[in-house]
Design a protein around this motif. Structure first.
Motif, PDB file in Angstrom:
ATOM      1  N   GLN A 159      20.586 -13.433   4.100  1.00  0.00           N
ATOM      2  CA  GLN A 159      21.959 -13.176   4.528  1.00  0.00           C
ATOM      3  C   GLN A 159      22.297 -13.938   5.802  1.00  0.00           C
ATOM      4  N   ALA A 160      21.291 -14.194   6.624  1.00  0.00           N
ATOM      5  CA  ALA A 160      21.516 -14.925   7.879  1.00  0.00           C
ATOM      6  C   ALA A 160      21.473 -16.427   7.675  1.00  0.00           C
ATOM      7  N   GLY A 161      21.236 -16.848   6.441  1.00  0.00           N
ATOM      8  CA  GLY A 161      21.196 -18.277   6.152  1.00  0.00           C
ATOM      9  C   GLY A 161      19.911 -18.949   6.591  1.00  0.00           C
ATOM     10  N   ILE A 162      18.891 -18.154   6.927  1.00  0.00           N
ATOM     11  CA  ILE A 162      17.614 -18.723   7.379  1.00  0.00           C
ATOM     12  C   ILE A 162      16.770 -19.143   6.181  1.00  0.00           C
ATOM     13  N   GLY A 163      16.901 -18.426   5.101  1.00  0.00           N
ATOM     14  CA  GLY A 163      16.100 -18.738   3.914  1.00  0.00           C
ATOM     15  C   GLY A 163      14.967 -17.753   3.749  1.00  0.00           C
ATOM     16  N   ALA A 164      14.717 -17.388   2.496  1.00  0.00           N
ATOM     17  CA  ALA A 164      13.660 -16.429   2.207  1.00  0.00           C
ATOM     18  C   ALA A 164      12.302 -17.119   2.168  1.00  0.00           C
ATOM     19  N   ILE A 165      11.257 -16.289   2.196  1.00  0.00           N
ATOM     20  CA  ILE A 165       9.884 -16.808   2.241  1.00  0.00           C
ATOM     21  C   ILE A 165       9.221 -16.559   0.904  1.00  0.00           C
ATOM     22  N   CYS A 183      12.073 -21.872  -2.856  1.00  0.00           N
ATOM     23  CA  CYS A 183      13.042 -20.797  -3.102  1.00  0.00           C
ATOM     24  C   CYS A 183      14.450 -21.331  -3.357  1.00  0.00           C
ATOM     25  N   GLY A 184      14.861 -22.297  -2.556  1.00  0.00           N
ATOM     26  CA  GLY A 184      16.239 -22.781  -2.687  1.00  0.00           C
ATOM     27  C   GLY A 184      17.222 -21.630  -2.582  1.00  0.00           C
ATOM     28  N   THR A 185      18.139 -21.614  -3.539  1.00  0.00           N
ATOM     29  CA  THR A 185      19.135 -20.525  -3.547  1.00  0.00           C
ATOM     30  C   THR A 185      18.866 -19.532  -4.688  1.00  0.00           C
ATOM     31  N   LYS A 186      17.665 -19.587  -5.204  1.00  0.00           N
ATOM     32  CA  LYS A 186      17.336 -18.674  -6.308  1.00  0.00           C
ATOM     33  C   LYS A 186      17.458 -17.218  -5.843  1.00  0.00           C
ATOM     34  N   PRO A 187      17.816 -16.324  -6.750  1.00  0.00           N
ATOM     35  CA  PRO A 187      17.862 -14.912  -6.375  1.00  0.00           C
ATOM     36  C   PRO A 187      16.470 -14.397  -6.007  1.00  0.00           C
ATOM     37  N   LEU A 188      16.454 -13.399  -5.174  1.00  0.00           N
ATOM     38  CA  LEU A 188      15.172 -12.843  -4.717  1.00  0.00           C
ATOM     39  C   LEU A 188      14.581 -11.911  -5.771  1.00  0.00           C
ATOM     40  N   ALA A 189      13.252 -11.899  -5.813  1.00  0.00           N
ATOM     41  CA  ALA A 189      12.556 -11.001  -6.740  1.00  0.00           C
ATOM     42  C   ALA A 189      11.220 -10.587  -6.129  1.00  0.00           C
ATOM     43  N   ILE A 190      10.744  -9.456  -6.585  1.00  0.00           N
ATOM     44  CA  ILE A 190       9.355  -9.066  -6.319  1.00  0.00           C
ATOM     45  C   ILE A 190       8.663  -8.924  -7.671  1.00  0.00           C
ATOM     46  N   VAL A 191       7.375  -9.259  -7.720  1.00  0.00           N
ATOM     47  CA  VAL A 191       6.610  -9.243  -8.967  1.00  0.00           C
ATOM     48  C   VAL A 191       5.457  -8.263  -8.814  1.00  0.00           C
TER      49      VAL A 191
END
Ligand SMILES: [Mg+2]
Length: 395
Positions: A159-165, A183-191
């Motif tokens: 949300q802060a535009g930093i990017g997910a890990i 990651c790019g702009t892909k939606p976040l997921a947990i596996v």
């Protein structure tokens, strides 16, 4: 205590009065004399005025002596039990059965002995720990709390535009040189894995423990198909998965349950409060004819999602590299503790305890314990030399 009746009291009082009047001689024996006089008075007739016969009085005295002995015995036994840490709640202790009465058992009912179920079967220590202990529940809750924090961090970063890990290894990675999927702009997921990661297979394991069985593939298949109601969610999982979905993070299951049981497995997950899983989309099971490796299915997920957390009870839930040929217990342990992999635990990779089955349960003493960390009790008796058939000791 013996009770003196009317005539006896008079005799004792008379003796005391004589003692007071003649202090020089009688005073030296007042109590003993009184007792003798009393006893004489008691035994002076067959009827003391209230209808008691001599035999009845003799019996009464014998009963009084027995009661005193019993009171003393019970006091001694209670004291002995107290010293042994046994709590006597109330009530009389059992009568003596021999020369030495044992301490009484606690009067209150005891809980079943540890490890004994209603049917009397012993639960193996691993099952006691995983399915029955507060310690395992605490470990699981600990892992899922950390998972929720990881999810929160990534949602905030996104949300802060930093990017997910991303924490899913990219194809071509090694444990010594891990790289992570973009990651790019892909939606976040947990596996997450399913068995002993989000679901506790209580019904199956109880059956195995009760009947003293070992793992059987056909029985497991029957369990997958019919055991959906006999599972529990792993402690902490429901809350963590609910929070992840609420934050917009997809929840995806990769499991080696068979694809043929997909609907039953989805029912088990939903019934345990773990939400809906869609076969082929958020529920990726083992297809017939394939092995149990999961990297290909993880790659399938990372093609569509930014995977910010992996959760499992086996190292294969994080990378198949841990199961590569030659990965001895010591090698797997060294890899998990390496400078490249160790930082992931609790920070993207979340492992649940499983002492019941799986890849962790391997190795003899020589595999498990380092050679430079062996200790022999100085008081241990050396093993006797083994003699050959000829009687010659072996070196
Ligand atoms: Mg598992």
């Amino acid at each position: 205590m013996m009770t003196l009746r009317g005539g006896q009291r008079l005799a004792v009082a008379g003796a005391a009065a004589i003692a007071l009047l003649l202090p020089g001689c009688v005073a030296a024996l007042p109590l003993g004399a009184a007792a003798v006089i009393g006893r004489n008075a008691v035994s002076s007739g067959d009827d003391n005025g209230d209808g008691q016969t001599r035999a009845a009085r003799k019996q009464a005295r014998a009963q009084e002596r027995a009661q005193r002995r019993e009171a003393k015995r019970q006091a001694e036994l209670r004291e002995k039990a107290r010293k042994q840490g046994i709590t006597i709640v109330s009530g009389p202790l059992p009568p003596p059965t021999g020369t030495e009465a044992p301490p009484a058992a606690p009067m209150s009912p005891l809980p079943p002995a540890s490890g004994r179920g209603p049917g009397g079967a012993t639960a193996p220590p691993g099952m006691q720990f995983l399915y029955g202990s507060g310690e395992a529940a605490a470990l699981s809750a600990q892992a899922y709390r950390a998972l929720s924090q990881q999810v929160r961090i990534n949602v905030d970063y996104r949300q802060a535009g930093i990017g997910a890990i991303s924490v899913a290894l990219a194809p071509g990675s090694t444990l010594a040189a891990p790289r992570f999927a973009e990651c790019g702009t892909k939606p976040l997921a947990i596996v997450l894995d399913i068995d002993e990661t989000v679901l506790l297979n209580l019904g199956y394991e109880a059956d195995e423990a009760e009947r003293g069985l070992s793992y059987d593939d056909a029985r497991w298949r029957r369990w997958e198909a019919t055991g959906a109601a006999m599972v529990d969610a792993v402690p902490g999982a429901v809350k963590a998965l609910t929070a992840a979905r609420k934050a917009g993070v997809e929840v995806i299951f990769i499991s080696n349950r068979t694809a043929g049981s997909a609907l039953a497995t989805a029912r088990a997950l939903e019934g345990a409060g773990l939400g809906k899983a869609v076969p082929g989309e958020t529920l990726l099971l083992k297809q017939d004819g394939t092995d149990g490796s999961k990297d290909a299915r993880r790659a399938q997920v990372t093609a569509k999602y930014c995977v910010v957390a992996l959760v499992g009870d086996q190292l294969g839930d994080f990378s198949d590299l841990f199961s590569a040929p030659g990965m001895t217990p010591a090698a797997r342990r060294a890899a998990a503790s390496s400078v490249q992999i160790e930082p992931l635990w609790g920070a993207g990779w979340f492992v649940l305890p499983n002492p019941v089955y799986g890849t962790a349960l391997k190795g003899g003493v020589a595999d498990v314990f380092p050679a430079n960390r062996r200790w022999t009790d100085p008081a241990a008796v050396p093993a006797a030399p083994v003699r050959a058939a000829t009687g010659t000791p072996k070196e």
